[in-house]
Structure formats: C-alpha cells, structure tokens
Design an enzyme around this catalytic site. Structure first.
Site, short mmCIF file in Angstrom:
data_model
loop_
_atom_site.label_atom_id
_atom_site.label_comp_id
_atom_site.label_asym_id
_atom_site.label_seq_id
_atom_site.Cartn_x
_atom_site.Cartn_y
_atom_site.Cartn_z
N ARG A 1 0.94 -1.31 -0.05
CA ARG A 1 0.28 0.15 -0.05
C ARG A 1 0.59 1.44 0.31
O ARG A 1 1.94 1.58 1.09
CB ARG A 1 -0.84 -0.02 1.12
CG ARG A 1 -1.82 1.24 1.73
CD ARG A 1 -3.16 1.34 2.47
NE ARG A 1 -3.65 0.42 1.61
CZ ARG A 1 -5.21 0.85 2.28
NH1 ARG A 1 -5.43 1.40 3.22
NH2 ARG A 1 -6.20 -0.25 1.64
N CYS B 1 -16.43 1.64 0.14
CA CYS B 1 -15.45 0.76 0.31
C CYS B 1 -14.99 0.76 1.90
O CYS B 1 -14.80 0.04 2.10
CB CYS B 1 -14.48 1.33 -0.39
SG CYS B 1 -14.20 2.58 -0.19
N ASP C 1 -17.03 7.00 -1.96
CA ASP C 1 -16.13 6.86 -1.22
C ASP C 1 -15.89 7.93 -1.12
O ASP C 1 -16.09 9.04 -0.97
CB ASP C 1 -14.96 6.16 -2.32
CG ASP C 1 -13.44 6.37 -1.85
OD1 ASP C 1 -13.71 5.70 -0.36
OD2 ASP C 1 -12.94 6.14 -2.04
N GLN D 1 -10.26 -3.87 -3.86
CA GLN D 1 -11.36 -3.81 -3.50
C GLN D 1 -12.77 -3.79 -4.33
O GLN D 1 -13.62 -4.64 -4.10
CB GLN D 1 -11.52 -1.92 -3.04
CG GLN D 1 -12.51 -0.96 -2.89
CD GLN D 1 -13.41 -1.34 -1.01
OE1 GLN D 1 -12.75 -1.67 -0.54
NE2 GLN D 1 -14.46 -2.27 -0.94
N ARG E 1 -13.60 -8.43 0.90
CA ARG E 1 -12.91 -8.11 1.09
C ARG E 1 -11.84 -9.67 1.56
O ARG E 1 -10.89 -10.12 0.41
CB ARG E 1 -12.53 -7.00 2.34
CG ARG E 1 -12.89 -5.73 1.54
CD ARG E 1 -12.23 -5.62 0.66
NE ARG E 1 -11.05 -5.80 0.17
CZ ARG E 1 -10.15 -4.21 0.63
NH1 ARG E 1 -10.65 -3.21 0.46
NH2 ARG E 1 -9.10 -4.24 0.61
N HIS F 1 -6.64 0.83 -6.95
CA HIS F 1 -7.26 0.05 -5.60
C HIS F 1 -8.09 -1.47 -5.67
O HIS F 1 -9.15 -1.60 -5.92
CB HIS F 1 -8.76 0.57 -4.68
CG HIS F 1 -8.35 -0.03 -3.06
ND1 HIS F 1 -7.72 -1.18 -2.65
CD2 HIS F 1 -9.03 0.11 -1.45
CE1 HIS F 1 -7.58 -1.44 -1.79
NE2 HIS F 1 -8.60 -0.77 -1.13
N1 CP Z 1 -11.60 -0.03 2.09
C1 CP Z 1 -10.48 -0.33 2.58
O1 CP Z 1 -9.06 -0.81 1.69
O2 CP Z 1 -10.41 0.03 3.72
P1 CP Z 1 -9.41 0.38 4.87
O3 CP Z 1 -8.67 1.67 4.39
O4 CP Z 1 -9.39 0.37 5.99
O5 CP Z 1 -7.89 -1.04 4.49
N1 NVA Z 2 -10.33 6.45 -1.58
C1 NVA Z 2 -9.48 6.18 -0.73
C2 NVA Z 2 -10.00 4.63 -0.44
C3 NVA Z 2 -9.53 3.58 1.01
C4 NVA Z 2 -10.03 2.69 1.46
C5 NVA Z 2 -8.42 6.51 -0.16
O1 NVA Z 2 -7.34 6.08 -0.77
O2 NVA Z 2 -8.11 6.77 0.72
#
Ligand code: CP
Ligand code: NVA
Length: 304
Positions: A103, A261, A221, A133, A289, A130
């Site tokens: 990440r 999400c 989101d 997701q 997930r 992502h």
């Molecule tokens: N939706 C999602 O990826 O959540 P987190 O940021 O908690 O992993």
């Molecule tokens: N778009 C959001 C998704 C979090 C799971 C972010 O990148 O913060």
C-alpha cells in the site's frame, strides 16, 4: 512466470470471474467451518506506507485461514526509510517471502517493486488504483443480483483510485458504469481512454440525480483520499452536491443497494441514514474483502 495484480487490467475477464467464483466458494467453506489450508509454509509480506483497517486485517486473517504466515512491515522502520532503494528491497524480500502486498502513496513505487521482485506483487491500494476492493465488491454485488453483466453501477463523488478501478473493471466485465463526478475531479484521462479502447461502457454525468437513475448499485467513497489532504476545503465544496442521501438514492432503481468501500466520512460523501439504512450492504462488502483476497492469494500462488 510470476503474476502480479497491480490493476484489474492485469487480469482477463475469465480470471476476474474465476476469482469471484472462488471468493464465493471460500466464503462458503469458512461459513461451514471447513478448514482449507493449502498455503502451509508460505509467507505473505504486507508493506504498508498508509493506514489500513480492512485490507491489512483481511489479508492477515485470510493468509492465516489458508494455513500461511504473515510479516507486516512499516516502510519507515525498514532500511527503505534510510535510503535503501525500492529495487534492492524488492530483491531482498523476494528471498524470504512467497507473495507481497503493498500500500503506497505513489503507484510508481508498486510498479518499481514489482519490476524487481521475483515473487507475486499485489497492489493493496495506491494513489491510482485499489483493485482488491473492486474485485471483492463483485462478490457483494452477486449476493444481491444474480448476474453482474448489464447492471448499472453509479460511482458518485471523487474520481479517485476506487473510481479508476471501477473504470478498469468495466473493461473486463460488461457492466454499465456511470461516473457521477464533479467537473474537474474525473479519473485520469489515460485511465478512461485505455478502458474505453478495451471496450468499457463508461459515461460521465455531472448531474447526480440523473447519474443515479435506474442504477442497481449506488457506490461512493471518501471525497479526500489518503495523502491528498491539501485539496480538502476546495474539494468538499465542489463535491457537496454528490452526497448520497436518502433522497438521492430514492431516484435509483427500487432494488438498488448502497455500497461504500469504507472508511466513511459520515456527513460528507454520505449520511448515517443511508450507510445504516436498509439498502446498505457495506458490512458484507467489508467482509467480502477477506474471501476475495484469499482467492487472489491462491491464484497468485498457483493453488487454483
Ligand atoms: N476499503 C479499504 O481498503 O479499507 P482500509 O483502508 O481500512 O484497508
Ligand atoms: N480512496 C480512498 C480509499 C480508502 C480505502 C483512499 O485512497 O484513501
């Protein structure tokens, strides 16, 4: 030849549908408490530059349920934080791990890591995409509607990493994707262009009431993604009309489901009565997930 999942376009339509199918199967096994541990002796690395609740916990628990182990690494505590290169880190970690999920702030870091790693690399969220997701969301959508093909899915708010992953998905599975996104906040033109070239049906409708018309899935989101706080005030003003309220969702298909999400910023992109309301499937969405990522780990480790 190792496989990576950096974005949904890395997988074919058949591979996407197989992942979802396996996600359902693994969920069923888990619900019946039937142990399935083909990954005994395998280790997943999690290298996360940003916070995470769902992705981190579901990868970790999923790997344990499949019989494997997990090493969690905060890049700031690795030699990466003192200037060791991404390439050298990828080469070294490939000697210990069997698969790794990253990440990162910039997508380029994951691409660079994948280029130098000899093990499968998973994008666990970057500024651009992502994929885990949206792939998991297909399980949730199938639990409400018997098929994916032909469904109208509307994504409201910011054209962020999750929106771009929906655009990619539309290039693999023939859904009707509508982006109800404020002018100036659309996904990057190159993402839209490539998906359209690969057959995606994507339309952008700036009017949120028109965008949700007949949609079976109303998706939103956060308006300000991790690492993008500098734009916050201006963005909140621009995106205010795209808040998913009870009134807005009543303009969608009568059987529409609400998806997010998570994490949610209640009072911004949506409100309590929607997220906690009868059309919301967000908790199933979070659970799924786990099942999809187990299917993904099995696929990349050639157990499917
Ligand atoms: N939706 C999602 O990826 O959540 P987190 O940021 O908690 O992993
Ligand atoms: N778009 C959001 C998704 C979090 C799971 C972010 O990148 O913060």
């Amino acid at each position: 030849m190792k496989r990576d999942l950096l974005q949904i376009l890395d997988f074919t339509k058949e591979e996407v549908l197989q992942l979802v199918d396996w996600g359902h199967r693994l969920k069923n096994l888990q619900e019946r408490a039937i142990p399935y541990r083909p990954l005994i002796g395998k280790t997943l690395g999690l290298l996360f530059e940003k916070p995470s609740t769902r992705t981190r916990a579901s990868f970790q628990v999923g790997m344990y349920q499949l019989g494997g182990d997990v090493v969690f690494m905060n890049p700031g505590e690795l030699q990466l934080g003192r200037g060791e290169t991404v390439a050298d880190t990828a080469k070294v970690l490939s000697r210990y791990l069997d698969v790794v999920a990253l990440r990162t702030y910039t997508h380029f870091t994951i691409e660079e890591f994948a280029q130098h790693a000899s093990i499968p690399v998973i994008n666990a969220l970057s500024d651009k995409f992502h994929p885990c997701q949206v792939l998991a969301d297909l399980i949730t959508i199938q639990e409400s509607f018997s098929q994916l093909e032909g469904l109208k899915i509307v994504f409201l708010g910011d054209g962020n990493n999750v929106a771009s992953s929906w655009v990619n998905l539309a290039a693999r599975v023939p859904i009707k994707l509508t982006l109800g996104i404020a002018p100036g906040y659309e996904p990057p033109p190159e993402v839209l262009q490539r998906a359209k070239e690969e057959g995606a049906q994507v339309e952008i409708i700036h009017d949120p009431s028109k965008a949700v018309k007949d949609a079976q899935v109303v998706y939103t989101d956060v308006w300000v993604s991790m690492g993008q706080d500098r734009e916050r005030q201006e963005k909140l003003r621009a995106l205010a009309p795209y808040q998913v309220t009870k009134d807005l969702i009543s303009k969608a298909h009568p059987k529409a489901i609400f998806m997010h999400c998570l994490p949610a910023h209640r009072g911004e992109e949506t409100v309590d009565e929607v997220i906690d309301g009868p059309q919301s499937v967000v908790w199933d969405q979070a659970e799924n997930r786990l099942h999809l990522q187990k299917a993904l780990l099995l696929t990349l480790l050639e157990q499917i």
